[in-house]
Design an enzyme around this catalytic site. Structure first.
Site: not given
Length: 281
Positions: A134, A148, A152
């Protein structure tokens, strides 16, 4: 019997370092990448116990083929490491829908597809382990990285929930979370290629972008970690025999992890805005 690990995104950075480390520890390694004929792929293929094969997380057929190739070569796969990923950087507004989709196709849906493809094998053999790489961007958010961060955060939530389900099948689930910058990877270069540049009609963002870039320039971590450091933590996570879910690694000189974990919601947002508040004209 030697255990077997399958790693996605093994052509460079964390994936490559992880493949090399596990091979050096006597594991069988299925090192997967989109271009196995590359120089990196050929180099890994020379290591004992390493099979280099194609896997593109956006191509379900290649996922199935890679798993089949690993089982055919080594008899079984014990561990899956989902490492492949990239960062879509820049303002959200100018990013087209297909680009948003690809960020999730690689960082989220590709992980899901790879796990789904290997689960029947793990269940049939009575267990296994899944480790997802991660990012600190799945714990705290950053401007100019909204997509992004979104991918995540999705990965973090999915992995945590999945860990409850798979525990019933004797399948361990882990998260390794680098934060503060990782050296020896092509992440920054890849992300730079995916940067969304604002259109002329979005000039009203110019001052904010300049302020944010200046803030980032001041936030250089005191000591960036290396891809090898992350690989070693991946090895620890997969061999420590614990049921720990999250393993953090990085320099928290900016205090983002501490703020997220220790402050109230109001105090956390105030702390983060202290870094990224627009300058007063």
């Amino acid at each position: 019997m030697h255990k077997t690990i399958l790693i996605t995104g093994a052509s460079q950075g964390i994936g490559q370092a992880t493949a090399q480390l596990f091979a050096s520890q006597g594991w069988n390694v299925v090192a997967t990448m989109r271009t196995p004929d590359s120089a990196a792929g050929q180099a890994l293929a020379t290591l004992p116990g390493v099979l280099v094969t194609r896997l593109d997380v956006e191509d379900k057929a290649s996922i199935a083929s890679a798993i089949e190739a690993g089982i055919a070569r080594f008899g079984r796969i014990d561990v899956l490491v989902n490492n492949a990923g990239y960062g879509q950087i820049g303002l959200f507004e100018p990013v087209p829908a297909d680009t948003v989709q690809r960020q999730f196709d690689v960082n989220v849906f590709g992980v899901m597809d790879t796990i789904r493809a290997i689960l029947p094998h793990f269940r049939a053999q009575g267990g296994g382990a899944v480790l997802n790489v991660s990012s600190g961007a799945g714990m705290f958010t950053l401007p100019l990285a909204s997509l992004y961060c979104a991918s995540k955060f999705a990965l973090e939530g999915f992995t945590e929930a999945l860990s409850y389900e798979l525990a019933s099948q004797h399948i361990a689930v882990k998260l390794v979370i680098p934060h503060g910058g990782v050296t020896g990877t092509a992440f920054n270069a890849t992300s730079a290629q995916a940067t969304a540049l604002p259109a002329p009609e979005l000039a009203s963002y110019d001052a904010f972008i300049a302020d944010t870039q200046a803030a980032y320039a001041k936030m250089v971590a005191a000591s960036a970690i290396s891809a090898q450091d992350v690989a070693e933590l991946i090895h620890t996570a997969l061999t420590d025999g614990s049921d720990q879910l999250r393993y953090l690694i990085g320099d928290d000189a900016r205090g983002f992890v501490k703020a997220r974990r220790s402050l109230s919601e109001e105090a956390y947002i105030e702390y983060m805005r202290g870094y990224f508040a627009p300058s007063q004209a």
